[in-house]
Scaffold this motif. Sequence first.
Motif, PDB file in Angstrom:
ATOM      1  N   GLU A   1     -23.938 -46.832  62.808  1.00  0.00           N
ATOM      2  CA  GLU A   1     -25.380 -46.904  62.601  1.00  0.00           C
ATOM      3  C   GLU A   1     -25.748 -47.503  61.241  1.00  0.00           C
ATOM      4  O   GLU A   1     -26.877 -47.936  61.037  1.00  0.00           O
ATOM      5  CB  GLU A   1     -26.013 -45.516  62.750  1.00  0.00           C
ATOM      6  N   ASP A   2     -24.812 -47.543  60.306  1.00  0.00           N
ATOM      7  CA  ASP A   2     -25.063 -48.145  58.989  1.00  0.00           C
ATOM      8  C   ASP A   2     -25.172 -49.660  59.051  1.00  0.00           C
ATOM      9  O   ASP A   2     -25.627 -50.300  58.107  1.00  0.00           O
ATOM     10  CB  ASP A   2     -23.951 -47.768  57.995  1.00  0.00           C
ATOM     11  N   TYR A   3     -24.753 -50.224  60.175  1.00  0.00           N
ATOM     12  CA  TYR A   3     -24.784 -51.674  60.335  1.00  0.00           C
ATOM     13  C   TYR A   3     -26.172 -52.237  60.017  1.00  0.00           C
ATOM     14  O   TYR A   3     -26.292 -53.225  59.279  1.00  0.00           O
ATOM     15  CB  TYR A   3     -24.359 -52.056  61.759  1.00  0.00           C
ATOM     16  N   GLU A   4     -27.216 -51.641  60.567  1.00  0.00           N
ATOM     17  CA  GLU A   4     -28.583 -52.157  60.359  1.00  0.00           C
ATOM     18  C   GLU A   4     -28.963 -52.141  58.881  1.00  0.00           C
ATOM     19  O   GLU A   4     -29.538 -53.097  58.378  1.00  0.00           O
ATOM     20  CB  GLU A   4     -29.605 -51.349  61.173  1.00  0.00           C
ATOM     21  N   MET A   5     -28.637 -51.056  58.185  1.00  0.00           N
ATOM     22  CA  MET A   5     -28.957 -50.943  56.767  1.00  0.00           C
ATOM     23  C   MET A   5     -28.217 -52.007  55.950  1.00  0.00           C
ATOM     24  O   MET A   5     -28.801 -52.669  55.089  1.00  0.00           O
ATOM     25  CB  MET A   5     -28.588 -49.552  56.251  1.00  0.00           C
ATOM     26  N   VAL A   6     -26.941 -52.201  56.250  1.00  0.00           N
ATOM     27  CA  VAL A   6     -26.137 -53.194  55.528  1.00  0.00           C
ATOM     28  C   VAL A   6     -26.655 -54.597  55.827  1.00  0.00           C
ATOM     29  O   VAL A   6     -26.790 -55.429  54.918  1.00  0.00           O
ATOM     30  CB  VAL A   6     -24.642 -53.055  55.885  1.00  0.00           C
ATOM     31  N   MET A   7     -26.977 -54.861  57.090  1.00  0.00           N
ATOM     32  CA  MET A   7     -27.502 -56.180  57.449  1.00  0.00           C
ATOM     33  C   MET A   7     -28.859 -56.416  56.780  1.00  0.00           C
ATOM     34  O   MET A   7     -29.136 -57.532  56.322  1.00  0.00           O
ATOM     35  CB  MET A   7     -27.617 -56.320  58.966  1.00  0.00           C
ATOM     36  N   ASP A   8     -29.691 -55.387  56.688  1.00  0.00           N
ATOM     37  CA  ASP A   8     -30.975 -55.529  55.980  1.00  0.00           C
ATOM     38  C   ASP A   8     -30.761 -55.886  54.514  1.00  0.00           C
ATOM     39  O   ASP A   8     -31.452 -56.746  53.970  1.00  0.00           O
ATOM     40  CB  ASP A   8     -31.804 -54.245  56.079  1.00  0.00           C
TER      41      ASP A   8
ATOM     42  N   ILE B   1     -19.399 -61.332  46.659  1.00  0.00           N
ATOM     43  CA  ILE B   1     -19.346 -60.023  46.013  1.00  0.00           C
ATOM     44  C   ILE B   1     -19.942 -58.951  46.909  1.00  0.00           C
ATOM     45  O   ILE B   1     -19.490 -57.802  46.911  1.00  0.00           O
ATOM     46  CB  ILE B   1     -20.004 -60.042  44.605  1.00  0.00           C
ATOM     47  N   PHE B   2     -20.941 -59.319  47.702  1.00  0.00           N
ATOM     48  CA  PHE B   2     -21.498 -58.360  48.661  1.00  0.00           C
ATOM     49  C   PHE B   2     -20.402 -57.898  49.618  1.00  0.00           C
ATOM     50  O   PHE B   2     -20.235 -56.697  49.854  1.00  0.00           O
ATOM     51  CB  PHE B   2     -22.661 -58.993  49.437  1.00  0.00           C
ATOM     52  N   LEU B   3     -19.631 -58.840  50.146  1.00  0.00           N
ATOM     53  CA  LEU B   3     -18.536 -58.473  51.044  1.00  0.00           C
ATOM     54  C   LEU B   3     -17.438 -57.714  50.312  1.00  0.00           C
ATOM     55  O   LEU B   3     -16.857 -56.780  50.864  1.00  0.00           O
ATOM     56  CB  LEU B   3     -17.958 -59.721  51.719  1.00  0.00           C
ATOM     57  N   MET B   4     -17.163 -58.099  49.080  1.00  0.00           N
ATOM     58  CA  MET B   4     -16.144 -57.403  48.318  1.00  0.00           C
ATOM     59  C   MET B   4     -16.534 -55.944  48.086  1.00  0.00           C
ATOM     60  O   MET B   4     -15.727 -55.032  48.260  1.00  0.00           O
ATOM     61  CB  MET B   4     -15.882 -58.085  46.977  1.00  0.00           C
ATOM     62  N   VAL B   5     -17.784 -55.710  47.720  1.00  0.00           N
ATOM     63  CA  VAL B   5     -18.254 -54.339  47.513  1.00  0.00           C
ATOM     64  C   VAL B   5     -18.179 -53.568  48.830  1.00  0.00           C
ATOM     65  O   VAL B   5     -17.760 -52.410  48.869  1.00  0.00           O
ATOM     66  CB  VAL B   5     -19.692 -54.328  46.938  1.00  0.00           C
ATOM     67  N   LEU B   6     -18.559 -54.222  49.903  1.00  0.00           N
ATOM     68  CA  LEU B   6     -18.560 -53.588  51.217  1.00  0.00           C
ATOM     69  C   LEU B   6     -17.145 -53.247  51.681  1.00  0.00           C
ATOM     70  O   LEU B   6     -16.889 -52.140  52.146  1.00  0.00           O
ATOM     71  CB  LEU B   6     -19.226 -54.529  52.224  1.00  0.00           C
ATOM     72  N   LEU B   7     -16.218 -54.190  51.538  1.00  0.00           N
ATOM     73  CA  LEU B   7     -14.880 -54.032  52.108  1.00  0.00           C
ATOM     74  C   LEU B   7     -13.823 -53.536  51.125  1.00  0.00           C
ATOM     75  O   LEU B   7     -12.796 -53.011  51.548  1.00  0.00           O
ATOM     76  CB  LEU B   7     -14.415 -55.366  52.694  1.00  0.00           C
ATOM     77  N   ALA B   8     -14.043 -53.730  49.851  1.00  0.00           N
ATOM     78  CA  ALA B   8     -13.031 -53.336  48.870  1.00  0.00           C
ATOM     79  C   ALA B   8     -13.650 -52.520  47.740  1.00  0.00           C
ATOM     80  O   ALA B   8     -13.151 -52.516  46.625  1.00  0.00           O
ATOM     81  CB  ALA B   8     -12.341 -54.585  48.310  1.00  0.00           C
ATOM     82  N   GLY B   9     -14.720 -51.820  48.046  1.00  0.00           N
ATOM     83  CA  GLY B   9     -15.442 -51.062  47.032  1.00  0.00           C
ATOM     84  C   GLY B   9     -14.855 -49.707  46.716  1.00  0.00           C
ATOM     85  O   GLY B   9     -15.448 -48.930  45.987  1.00  0.00           O
TER      86      GLY B   9
END
Length: 180
Positions: free
Chosen positions: A64-71, A47-55
């Motif tokens: 630069e959002d990569y770090e926040m998402v990875m955190d 669901i984390f990936l679904m929200v991220l990719l199909a939200g």
Amino acid sequence: MWALLLVCESGRFFRILKQNLNMLLTVLTDRAQPVSVKEVKRASFEIFLMVLLAGGTERVFVREDYEMVMDDFRNIKRVFCASGEGLAAVLAEEVVDRAAEVAEGVIGLMSLPTERLIEDFTIAACESDVAGGIAEWQGISMPPTTGRWNRSDPNTVLRVLCHRSERQRELCRRGEVEQE
């Protein structure tokens, strides 16, 4: 609960997830706990990936959002392997890490330059015969949605690219990638 991720309230999401998991552990027998927690973990990662990719179309990211998402993803992992309230005994950290590899690979796509994403998409689309052997950006058809997010899946790469807040992302939005 998953709606909290859509509106970027990850702190509340993590608290609720941890509370629900602890409640689950108190209700289930020792024998049922590992299987149940593994399923909740699997569903949480998906669901984390679904929200991220199909939200939705409102989700726009910069590199630069990569770090926040990875955190945020690391925090989800932490809920499953280091809770200190009985959960760590249910799932070993190695089990959580193995299950997280696919999601971390997909999140890693967010750190790549847009040009690299375009190249990776073109290669993945051609290798999966989505493009019918055409290796030009304009000639590639929209890859099918498999529902299985993966770093090498053309649809996954395309979704990361289309959620980019850059000029190249507009190619996807304007329909420069043909619909099948």
